[in-house]
Design a protein around this motif. Structure first.
Motif, mmCIF file in Angstrom:
data_model
loop_
_atom_site.group_PDB
_atom_site.id
_atom_site.type_symbol
_atom_site.label_atom_id
_atom_site.label_comp_id
_atom_site.label_asym_id
_atom_site.label_seq_id
_atom_site.Cartn_x
_atom_site.Cartn_y
_atom_site.Cartn_z
ATOM 1 N N PRO A 33 0.598 -1.525 0.170
ATOM 2 C CA PRO A 33 -0.195 0.442 0.257
ATOM 3 C C PRO A 33 1.144 1.095 0.103
ATOM 4 C CG PRO A 33 -0.509 -1.103 1.820
ATOM 5 C CD PRO A 33 0.596 -2.362 1.303
ATOM 6 N N HIS A 51 0.946 15.374 -1.220
ATOM 7 C CA HIS A 51 -0.588 15.797 -1.752
ATOM 8 C C HIS A 51 -1.260 15.813 -3.098
ATOM 9 C CE1 HIS A 51 1.403 19.658 -1.723
ATOM 10 N NE2 HIS A 51 0.397 19.990 -3.410
ATOM 11 N N ARG A 52 -2.097 15.032 -3.387
ATOM 12 C CA ARG A 52 -2.502 14.996 -4.851
ATOM 13 C C ARG A 52 -2.347 16.883 -5.962
ATOM 14 N NH1 ARG A 52 -8.649 13.032 -7.033
ATOM 15 N NH2 ARG A 52 -8.364 13.964 -9.046
ATOM 16 N N THR A 109 -1.951 13.621 4.273
ATOM 17 C CA THR A 109 -1.943 13.339 2.287
ATOM 18 C C THR A 109 -2.951 13.080 1.810
ATOM 19 O OG1 THR A 109 -2.482 10.838 3.106
ATOM 20 C CG2 THR A 109 0.146 11.539 3.284
ATOM 21 N N THR A 110 -3.118 14.706 1.656
ATOM 22 C CA THR A 110 -4.137 14.986 1.596
ATOM 23 C C THR A 110 -4.206 14.750 -0.191
ATOM 24 O OG1 THR A 110 -3.618 17.361 2.444
ATOM 25 C CG2 THR A 110 -5.571 16.954 0.686
ATOM 26 N N GLY A 111 -5.593 13.741 -0.230
ATOM 27 C CA GLY A 111 -5.835 13.589 -1.734
ATOM 28 C C GLY A 111 -5.670 12.470 -2.094
ATOM 29 N N LEU A 112 -4.438 11.917 -1.218
ATOM 30 C CA LEU A 112 -3.626 10.459 -1.683
ATOM 31 C C LEU A 112 -4.833 9.153 -1.465
ATOM 32 C CD1 LEU A 112 -0.124 11.025 -1.671
ATOM 33 C CD2 LEU A 112 -2.096 11.716 -3.256
ATOM 34 N N ARG A 113 -4.934 8.280 -1.654
ATOM 35 C CA ARG A 113 -5.360 6.857 -0.567
ATOM 36 C C ARG A 113 -4.259 6.084 -0.409
ATOM 37 N NH1 ARG A 113 -10.632 5.882 -2.532
ATOM 38 N NH2 ARG A 113 -10.454 4.020 -2.266
ATOM 39 N N LEU A 114 -4.289 6.711 0.775
ATOM 40 C CA LEU A 114 -2.810 5.338 0.936
ATOM 41 C C LEU A 114 -3.333 4.026 1.086
ATOM 42 C CD1 LEU A 114 -1.564 7.552 4.198
ATOM 43 C CD2 LEU A 114 -1.185 7.832 2.015
ATOM 44 N N GLU A 115 -4.069 3.301 0.972
ATOM 45 C CA GLU A 115 -4.460 1.802 0.952
ATOM 46 C C GLU A 115 -4.068 1.802 -0.778
ATOM 47 O OE1 GLU A 115 -8.052 3.526 0.610
ATOM 48 O OE2 GLU A 115 -6.794 4.349 0.877
ATOM 49 N N THR A 116 -3.681 2.060 -1.731
ATOM 50 C CA THR A 116 -3.748 2.130 -2.723
ATOM 51 C C THR A 116 -2.507 1.251 -2.853
ATOM 52 O OG1 THR A 116 -5.215 3.788 -3.940
ATOM 53 C CG2 THR A 116 -3.614 2.422 -5.378
#
Length: 231
Positions: free
Chosen positions: A138, A215-216, A163-170
Motif C-alpha cells: 500500500p 498531496h494530490r 497526505t491530502t487527496g491520496l489513497r494510502l491503501e492503494t
C-alpha cells in the motif's frame, strides 16, 4: 451564383476564420500576490499549483522558518503555454528572485521525476541517497519506509505527515533502488499514481524534525493539471 453573393460568402468565411483564430491566441495577465505572511515563497508556490496545475514541491530549509514577507509576480499565460515547461521554469525562476532581505533563506530550482522542486541552497534531507528493495505494498507503507530510510541514512528525523487527496491503501510497486536521491525516488513513486502528486517538507517541533506531506495536485480554477515538464 451571382459574383456579388460569392464575394460576400468569401468575406464571411474569412471573418469567421479570423474570429476562430483569435480564440486560439487568448492570453491572460496573471498577478500573483501574497502579502505579509509567514513563508511567503511557500504560499506563492501553493497559489501557482492551484491556479495552473503545475507540479511543484517545496522543501523548507533547516533551522528557523522563513520570516513574514510579501511577493508580487506578474506573468502572461495562454491555454497553450500553461503546459509549456519553458514558461513554468521562467515563472518559477522569477519567483525565486522575489525572495529578498538578509533574513530570507535562499532557494534553488531543480527538475526531477516530472516535478519542479524548490529546495534550500544549504541542502535537504531528500537529497540523501537511499537504498530500498523492490516492493509491492500500500502507498502509505511505502511512504513510511521511504521516510525511515531517509532518517537512517541522513541522521535527520523525517516523518510522514498529512497526505491530502491520496489513497494510502492503494497498492503500488516500487522498483529496487540503490543509492538514489530520495527526492527522485519519491517523485517517481508519486507520479505513477492515477493522479499526479507533489509534497511539502517542513520542520516542526522543538527538535526541528522534518514532516513530509505529500498531496494530490489540484487545479482549483478548472481543468486538469498540466502534464509533467519534459526532462
Amino acid at each position: 451564383m451571382p459574383l456579388s453573393i460569392m464575394k460576400s460568402g468569401i468575406r464571411a468565411a474569412m471573418l469567421l476564420s479570423v474570429c476562430l483564430a483569435g480564440r486560439t491566441v487568448w492570453s491572460e495577465e496573471v498577478q500573483l500576490s501574497v502579502q505579509d505572511v509567514p513563508q511567503p515563497l511557500a504560499a506563492a508556490v501553493k497559489q501557482l499549483e492551484t491556479r495552473e496545475g503545475w507540479g511543484i514541491t517545496y522543501e523548507e530549509p533547516p533551522g528557523q522558518p522563513s520570516p513574514k514577507g510579501s511577493i508580487l509576480l506578474t506573468y502572461t499565460v495562454t491555454d497553450a503555454t500553461r503546459t509549456d515547461s519553458k514558461l513554468q521554469e521562467e515563472v518559477l525562476t522569477r519567483l525565486l528572485a522575489r525572495q529578498a532581505g538578509k533574513d530570507a533563506p535562499r532557494f534553488r530550482l531543480v527538475q526531477a521525476g516530472g516535478l519542479w522542486h524548490i529546495t534550500p541552497e544549504q541542502g535537504s534531507p531528500l537529497e540523501t541517497p537511499i537504498t530500498l528493495p523492490r516492493q509491492e505494498r500500500p502507498l502509505g507503507e511505502v511512504l513510511q519506509r521511504l521516510c525511515a530510510e531517509v532518517t537512517k541514512q541522513s541522521g535527520t528525523q523525517v516523518e510522514l505527515g498529512k497526505t491530502t487527496g491520496l489513497r494510502l491503501e492503494t497498492r503500488v510497486t516500487l522498483e529496487a533502488v540503490t543509492r538514489e536521491p530520495a527526492r527522485v525516488v519519491l517523485a517517481r513513486l508519486l507520479n505513477t499514481l492515477p493522479q499526479r502528486a507533489a509534497w511539502t517538507l517542513r520542520t516542526q517541533g522543538p527538535e526541528r524534525k522534518f514532516v513530509l506531506s505529500p498531496h494530490r495536485i489540484f487545479r482549483l480554477t478548472g481543468g486538469t493539471p498540466g502534464p509533467a515538464p519534459s526532462k
